[in-house]
Design a protein around this motif. Sequence first.
Motif, short mmCIF file in Angstrom:
data_model
loop_
_atom_site.label_atom_id
_atom_site.label_comp_id
_atom_site.label_asym_id
_atom_site.label_seq_id
_atom_site.Cartn_x
_atom_site.Cartn_y
_atom_site.Cartn_z
N ILE A 1 -0.33 6.52 3.43
CA ILE A 1 -0.25 5.71 4.65
C ILE A 1 1.20 5.54 5.08
CG2 ILE A 1 -0.58 3.38 5.56
CD1 ILE A 1 -3.26 3.34 4.00
N LEU A 2 2.07 5.26 4.13
CA LEU A 2 3.49 5.10 4.47
C LEU A 2 4.10 6.39 5.01
CD1 LEU A 2 4.73 2.90 1.51
CD2 LEU A 2 4.49 2.24 3.90
N ILE A 3 3.74 7.51 4.44
CA ILE A 3 4.26 8.80 4.91
C ILE A 3 3.77 9.09 6.32
CG2 ILE A 3 4.14 11.29 4.53
CD1 ILE A 3 4.15 10.63 1.49
N VAL A 4 2.50 8.85 6.58
CA VAL A 4 1.94 9.09 7.91
C VAL A 4 2.59 8.16 8.94
CG1 VAL A 4 -0.17 8.96 9.31
CG2 VAL A 4 -0.23 10.02 7.07
N MET A 5 2.77 6.90 8.59
CA MET A 5 3.42 5.95 9.50
C MET A 5 4.85 6.39 9.81
SD MET A 5 1.99 2.29 8.12
CE MET A 5 3.34 1.41 8.78
N LEU B 1 -7.77 6.43 5.86
CA LEU B 1 -7.06 6.01 4.64
C LEU B 1 -7.14 4.50 4.44
CD1 LEU B 1 -3.91 8.28 4.89
CD2 LEU B 1 -5.71 8.42 3.16
N GLY B 2 -7.05 3.75 5.52
CA GLY B 2 -7.18 2.29 5.42
C GLY B 2 -8.56 1.88 4.93
N THR B 3 -9.58 2.57 5.42
CA THR B 3 -10.95 2.29 4.98
C THR B 3 -11.12 2.63 3.50
OG1 THR B 3 -11.76 2.77 7.20
CG2 THR B 3 -13.38 2.77 5.42
N ILE B 4 -10.59 3.76 3.09
CA ILE B 4 -10.67 4.16 1.68
C ILE B 4 -9.96 3.14 0.80
CG2 ILE B 4 -9.86 5.87 0.00
CD1 ILE B 4 -10.41 8.00 2.14
N ARG B 5 -8.78 2.68 1.24
CA ARG B 5 -8.03 1.70 0.45
C ARG B 5 -8.78 0.38 0.36
NH1 ARG B 5 -5.15 -1.96 -1.19
NH2 ARG B 5 -3.06 -1.99 -1.95
N ALA B 6 -9.35 -0.07 1.47
CA ALA B 6 -10.10 -1.33 1.47
C ALA B 6 -11.32 -1.24 0.54
CB ALA B 6 -10.54 -1.67 2.88
N LEU B 7 -12.00 -0.11 0.56
CA LEU B 7 -13.14 0.07 -0.33
C LEU B 7 -12.71 0.16 -1.79
CD1 LEU B 7 -15.32 2.56 1.74
CD2 LEU B 7 -15.79 0.15 1.28
N ALA B 8 -11.54 0.78 -2.04
CA ALA B 8 -11.05 0.88 -3.42
C ALA B 8 -10.66 -0.49 -3.97
CB ALA B 8 -9.85 1.83 -3.48
N VAL B 9 -10.18 -1.37 -3.10
CA VAL B 9 -9.84 -2.73 -3.55
C VAL B 9 -11.10 -3.55 -3.75
CG1 VAL B 9 -8.72 -4.87 -2.82
CG2 VAL B 9 -7.53 -2.69 -2.54
#
Length: 71
Positions: free
Chosen positions: A26-30, A57-65
Amino acid sequence: MDLFNTFVDYREHKEIRLTYVTDATILIVMREISAGVYAQKYDYQFILGMSVLMLTLGTIRALAVKYPHKT
Protein backbone atom coordinates in the motif's frame (compact mmCIF):
# COMPACT_ATOMS: atom_id res chain seq x y z
CA MET A 1 10.15 -0.34 7.97
CA ASP A 2 7.39 -2.76 6.99
CA LEU A 3 9.74 -4.72 4.77
CA PHE A 4 12.23 -4.97 7.65
CA ASN A 5 9.45 -6.26 9.93
CA THR A 6 8.54 -8.82 7.29
CA PHE A 7 12.08 -10.17 7.07
CA VAL A 8 12.51 -10.24 10.87
CA ASP A 9 9.19 -12.02 11.32
CA TYR A 10 10.08 -14.58 8.66
CA ARG A 11 13.46 -15.22 10.25
CA GLU A 12 11.99 -15.70 13.72
CA HIS A 13 8.79 -17.59 12.91
CA LYS A 14 9.42 -18.98 9.40
CA GLU A 15 6.22 -17.31 8.17
CA ILE A 16 5.36 -13.98 6.62
CA ARG A 17 2.49 -11.98 8.04
CA LEU A 18 0.00 -10.78 5.49
CA THR A 19 -0.43 -7.41 7.20
CA TYR A 20 3.25 -6.52 6.79
CA VAL A 21 3.21 -7.34 3.10
CA THR A 22 -0.03 -5.48 2.40
CA ASP A 23 1.16 -2.43 4.39
CA ALA A 24 4.38 -2.26 2.41
CA THR A 25 2.54 -2.69 -0.89
CA ILE A 26 0.00 0.00 0.00
CA LEU A 27 2.80 2.42 0.83
CA ILE A 28 4.60 1.69 -2.44
CA VAL A 29 1.41 2.19 -4.48
CA MET A 30 0.62 5.45 -2.65
CA ARG A 31 4.14 6.70 -3.35
CA GLU A 32 3.83 5.87 -7.03
CA ILE A 33 0.47 7.60 -7.32
CA SER A 34 1.65 10.74 -5.56
CA ALA A 35 4.88 10.92 -7.60
CA GLY A 36 3.01 10.40 -10.85
CA VAL A 37 0.35 12.98 -10.07
CA TYR A 38 2.96 15.51 -9.01
CA ALA A 39 4.96 14.96 -12.21
CA GLN A 40 1.71 14.88 -14.27
CA LYS A 41 2.95 11.65 -15.78
CA TYR A 42 -0.08 9.36 -15.43
CA ASP A 43 -3.50 9.53 -16.99
CA TYR A 44 -6.77 8.92 -15.19
CA GLN A 45 -6.92 5.24 -16.23
CA PHE A 46 -3.66 4.42 -14.46
CA ILE A 47 -4.69 6.27 -11.31
CA LEU A 48 -8.09 4.55 -11.39
CA GLY A 49 -6.38 1.17 -11.71
CA MET A 50 -4.06 1.94 -8.80
CA SER A 51 -7.05 3.09 -6.75
CA VAL A 52 -8.78 -0.24 -7.37
CA LEU A 53 -5.58 -1.99 -6.32
CA MET A 54 -5.47 0.12 -3.14
CA LEU A 55 -9.09 -0.73 -2.37
CA THR A 56 -8.37 -4.43 -2.84
CA LEU A 57 -5.25 -4.30 -0.65
CA GLY A 58 -7.13 -2.34 2.02
CA THR A 59 -9.88 -4.94 2.04
CA ILE A 60 -7.36 -7.77 2.31
CA ARG A 61 -5.60 -6.00 5.19
CA ALA A 62 -8.87 -5.35 7.03
CA LEU A 63 -9.87 -8.99 6.67
CA ALA A 64 -6.41 -10.14 7.82
CA VAL A 65 -6.75 -8.03 10.97
CA LYS A 66 -10.33 -9.12 11.64
CA TYR A 67 -9.60 -12.81 11.06
CA PRO A 68 -6.02 -13.42 12.21
CA HIS A 69 -4.13 -16.57 11.29
CA LYS A 70 -4.02 -18.95 14.24
CA THR A 71 -0.95 -21.14 14.60
